[in-house]
Structure formats: C-alpha cells, structure tokens
Design a protein around this motif. Structure first.
Motif, short mmCIF file in Angstrom:
data_model
loop_
_atom_site.label_atom_id
_atom_site.label_comp_id
_atom_site.label_asym_id
_atom_site.label_seq_id
_atom_site.Cartn_x
_atom_site.Cartn_y
_atom_site.Cartn_z
N ARG A 185 0.83 -1.51 -0.32
CA ARG A 185 -0.01 0.07 -0.01
C ARG A 185 0.93 1.34 0.02
N SER A 220 1.12 4.07 -3.07
CA SER A 220 0.85 5.29 -2.91
C SER A 220 2.04 6.32 -3.41
N ARG A 266 -5.41 -2.63 -6.97
CA ARG A 266 -6.56 -3.05 -7.48
C ARG A 266 -7.88 -2.56 -6.31
N ARG A 267 -7.29 -2.57 -5.03
CA ARG A 267 -8.28 -2.15 -4.06
C ARG A 267 -8.47 -0.70 -3.89
N ARG A 268 -7.51 0.15 -4.56
CA ARG A 268 -7.72 1.45 -4.40
C ARG A 268 -8.97 1.80 -5.06
N PRO A 269 -9.59 2.82 -4.41
CA PRO A 269 -10.98 3.41 -4.84
C PRO A 269 -10.75 3.94 -6.36
N HIS A 270 -11.79 3.50 -7.13
CA HIS A 270 -11.71 4.07 -8.58
C HIS A 270 -11.76 5.58 -8.62
N ASN A 271 -12.64 6.05 -7.76
CA ASN A 271 -12.81 7.68 -7.73
C ASN A 271 -11.88 8.06 -6.88
N ASP A 272 -10.71 7.70 -6.47
CA ASP A 272 -9.72 8.19 -5.63
C ASP A 272 -8.75 9.43 -6.19
N TYR A 273 -9.37 10.23 -6.61
CA TYR A 273 -8.80 11.35 -7.30
C TYR A 273 -7.60 12.19 -6.19
N ARG A 274 -6.57 12.40 -6.58
CA ARG A 274 -5.41 13.02 -5.99
C ARG A 274 -4.79 13.94 -6.87
#
Length: 244
Positions: A99, A103, A162-170
C-alpha cells in the motif's frame, strides 16, 4: 501507476529465474524489469521460462550497480531475510509495504529489489534501499525461490493497486513536496558525511554513526524542499569550518 513500479534483480545466477520472474511480474501487471550484473543474459533459458512474458525479458535493462537501477526512485524496498541487522525501516507485513509503495508510485518511480538466489542482498546493497520487507513463512522452512518471492510481493502490489477506490482522485503533488529520489538523498548523505568529518564529529569514514543517521532520515522521509533546506544548512555550516 503500475508502470512506475520497478522490479530489480541483483546478480541473478540462473537465467531461467529471470524468465520466471518476468512471468510472475506480467501476471500482476508489472512491466519494468531491471537486471544488475546478471551472470548470463541474454540467454535462451530466460526466454523459455518467461512463457508468454518474453517482451519483459527482451525489454529488460541491464545496469552495473544497484544505484544505477534505483537512483531515480523515491522509494526502494529490499526483500531480505535479515530482519533487523541494519537500522532501516522495516515492513513487517508485505501488504502494508504494498500500500505504501503504490501510494508513492502515483507520481514517481519506486522499486522492489531482490538479491541473489543463494544469499540475497549484501549489507551495502541493503543500504541502497530506503526500506526492507520480509515475506512471512514457515519458520522451520522459510526458503523461497527467487521467482516465488517476486510473485508473492508482486501480487501484494497488484492487490493494493486493485483495491484503491476508482474515484480516488489525488491532485498532482508539487515537485518540492514529493519525496527525494535515491540519488538526491545520496548527495545529501555524502554532504552530511563530509561536514561531520570536517567538523570532527566523526573521525573515520563509514562509521556506524553515519549508518544510524542514514536510517534516521529514511524514517523521517523529508520532502525535496526539506532536503534542500538541510543542504542549505550544511552549506552554511561549512563556511565556518577550517579549510581542508
């Protein structure tokens, strides 16, 4: 993001392990393979055991040192069974490592480093890393084949991605706030060593004090801006030291 995650194999003895590692990588979406002084490469056995991942073998970069393989990386994790022989930050669980690695890979290259089949990474090579990770296994028989180790950690990385949220905009991280590359951190450590020696704080190169301070800054994870401030501080101190 996955294209920023590099697999580095150091002085691989059997060329078939290069091919098997490439196959393990490709099943997990990884494609950047770097080889440090492999014993035999290119070699038909590497291509044969790639079994569909020949493109990774064909595109693998060969370099002369681990530093050359990782200088542009902001995080370098060495796979090692030497849990705490060196005071580097250590990931006790591979999923936590994955993880963290993922990141950092959102904006910069990172690397997972694997050593020789027989005895892994040397202490000097581990010092080229920012972190260590070990794979939990049966304490009575904890020996993993090189390609198996690559497969396990590559799977952890792929799972974390794969487990990162698809809408995890940074939003993009400003360059000055990003972690320094290993090359930038290396320049700082050389500068720090020179100042410590000229000031009389240490009286011989490569003292244990230097290793402990390297580990301190590895744990602190300064940004590029913070590292620049530290370099400025060292430069200011140098002006008040006697000439060499």
């Amino acid at each position: 993001m996955l294209s920023n995650i590099r697999i580095v194999l150091v002085q691989t003895f059997h060329p078939g392990n290069i091919g098997a590692s490439a196959r393990a990588m490709k099943t997990m979406g990884l494609s950047d393979l770097v080889l440090v002084n492999p014993r035999r490469f290119p070699d038909p056995e590497a291509s044969r055991l790639a079994a569909g991942a020949e493109d990774l073998v064909d595109n693998a970069r060969v370099v002369e040192s681990l530093a050359n393989a990782t200088n542009d990386c902001v995080q370098v994790v060495g796979a090692s069974a030497r849990l705490r022989s060196l005071p580097l930050p250590h990931f006790d669980e591979p999923d936590v490592m994955a993880r963290d690695l993922v990141s950092h890979a959102t904006s910069d290259p990172v690397a997972l480093v694997f050593g020789r089949e027989r005895f892994g990474l040397t202490n000097d090579e581990i010092r080229c890393c920012s972190h260590q990770v070990s794979i939990p296994a049966n304490p009575d028989y904890s020996i993993l084949n090189l390609a198996q180790a690559v497969q396990v950690l590559a799977h952890e990385v792929f799972t974390a991605w794969r487990r990162r949220p698809h809408n995890d905009y940074r939003p993009a991280i400003p360059a000055e706030d990003r972690p320094p590359t290993r090359e930038q951190l290396g320049h700082f450590q050389v500068h720090l060593s020179q100042v410590m020696q000229r000031s009389g704080f240490i009286n011989q190169p490569h003292a244990r004090t230097e290793a402990q301070l390297e580990a301190l800054f590895a744990r602190a994870r300064p940004s590029r801006k913070e590292l620049s401030l530290l370099r400025g501080l060292l430069g200011s101190l140098e002006q008040h030291l006697p000439g060499e």
